[in-house]
Design an enzyme around this catalytic site. Structure first.
Site, PDB file in Angstrom:
ATOM      1  N   THR A 177      -4.975  10.540   1.184  1.00 42.27           N
ATOM      2  CA  THR A 177      -5.312   9.339   1.958  1.00 42.27           C
ATOM      3  C   THR A 177      -5.666   9.795   3.367  1.00 42.27           C
ATOM      4  O   THR A 177      -5.171  10.826   3.823  1.00 42.27           O
ATOM      5  CB  THR A 177      -4.086   8.409   2.009  1.00 42.27           C
ATOM      6  N   GLY A 207      -1.420  -0.570  -1.638  1.00 43.86           N
ATOM      7  CA  GLY A 207      -0.378   0.297  -1.097  1.00 43.86           C
ATOM      8  C   GLY A 207      -0.056  -0.066   0.336  1.00 43.86           C
ATOM      9  O   GLY A 207      -0.345  -1.165   0.812  1.00 43.86           O
ATOM     10  N   HIS A 229       3.848   8.030  -0.479  1.00 44.24           N
ATOM     11  CA  HIS A 229       4.180   7.006  -1.469  1.00 44.24           C
ATOM     12  C   HIS A 229       4.208   5.625  -0.796  1.00 44.24           C
ATOM     13  O   HIS A 229       5.128   5.290  -0.058  1.00 44.24           O
ATOM     14  CB  HIS A 229       5.538   7.355  -2.097  1.00 44.24           C
TER      15      HIS A 229
END
Ligand code: ASP
Length: 312
Positions: A177, A207, A229
């Site tokens: 990312t 996310g 995460h």
């Protein structure tokens, strides 16, 4: 006024040695693109977007073209931009938009909303003449090969973020990312973040990246972009947590380190973050194996642009 500055990340996870060079080059090149905008008098928002857009177009990163594939084998993107006056624009679960970060900017500048998702976001992109394509054109060979490997080796067809965040078996997940935090010559701050999200995510899953305070935040004290995460970062509002530490007087380095300590102590989460404060101090920290950092000054030769769990 502080010196204009930018810090860029290209993801956190267990990035493997065989792709270090690619990540190092891509993160540094993106930082240079952003710094050039700042050095020619550009605004922090323009610089952060330029850096992120560069990485969206670089197929090494999990953003824009070359993003990770969702459970159905499709690229679905999230992005956010935010400035220190608390103006924000974000998009989630968009298909076939070449540069999701540009669409986030459209949300900020041309709508009364903060977050637009799915088909409505794609229609907005069309209305503003952003580059659109068949979503299949955003899939690259490496991601497709990884997707096939993941689905073939997993009877349950599930991505396990706790395991995979630290496991060499799936070296590039979660990772890649992208995000940029910038401070311009007028003392203004901005953040831009963009992602294809977690590999094998459910269609429609958003996310932390497009969630204000979850994976990205900017206010008068600083700009923050997270990676890792997403579900973990969101649960502790990781970006806002780090920002609030700045407000309480922590240094940039302390704020990043304490935010990650909090993430680990609360839920044993795996994520990293970058930050620039209003004085132009930059810092990063991670609870993953590595985080890829791009800054314009050269980094020590032996870390190749990666700073495992370290501060500048
Ligand atoms: N934070 C991203 C997400 O959960 C993934 C990443 O940083 O690689 O969507």
């Amino acid at each position: 006024m502080p010196k204009p500055t930018i810090i860029v990340h290209g993801g956190a996870g267990s990035i493997q040695p065989y792709i270090w060079q690619e990540f190092r080059d891509g993160s540094h090149a993106a930082a240079k693109v952003g710094q050039q905008v700042l050095d020619t008098g550009g605004q922090a928002l323009d610089a952060a977007i330029a850096a992120v857009r560069y990485m969206e177009d670089d197929i090494a990163f999990n953003a824009g073209t070359g993003s990770a594939l969702n459970r159905e084998g499709t690229v679905e993107c999230d992005a956010l931009v935010m400035t220190d006056d608390l103006q924000c624009g974000a998009v989630a679960s968009v298909l076939g938009v070449r540069n999701p970060v540009e669409l986030a900017r459209v949300v900020l500048e041309h709508t009364p909303h903060l977050l637009i998702v799915g088909e409505g976001a794609v229609r907005l992109a069309r209305a503003h003449q952003l580059a659109l394509c068949d979503p299949a054109e955003m899939i690259v060979e490496r991601r497709l090969a990884r997707y096939m490997q993941m689905v073939q080796t997993r009877a349950d067809f599930e991505f396990d973020p706790e395991k995979d965040a630290t496991d060499d078996v799936l070296p590039d997940a979660p990772s890649d990312t992208v995000g940029a935090c910038a401070l311009d010559s007028r003392g203004r701050l901005a953040v831009a973040s963009s992602t294809g999200g977690m590999a094998l995510k459910l269609p429609g899953r958003a996310g932390d990246t497009p969630i204000i305070g979850g994976g990205s935040y900017c206010g008068p004290a600083g700009a923050v972009s997270c990676t890792g995460h997403g579900e973990a970062a969101m649960r502790v509002c990781l970006a806002k947590y780090a920002y609030d530490l700045l407000v309480q007087g922590a240094s940039a380095a302390e704020a990043t380190r304490r935010a990650i300590d909090h993430l680990v102590a609360s839920i044993d989460g795996r994520a990293g973050l970058i930050l620039v404060d209003r004085a132009g101090n930059r810092a990063w920290a991670t609870s993953t194996r590595r985080i890829s950092i791009g800054i314009v000054e050269s980094l020590p030769e032996d870390n190749h642009g990666f700073m495992p769990k370290a501060q500048p």
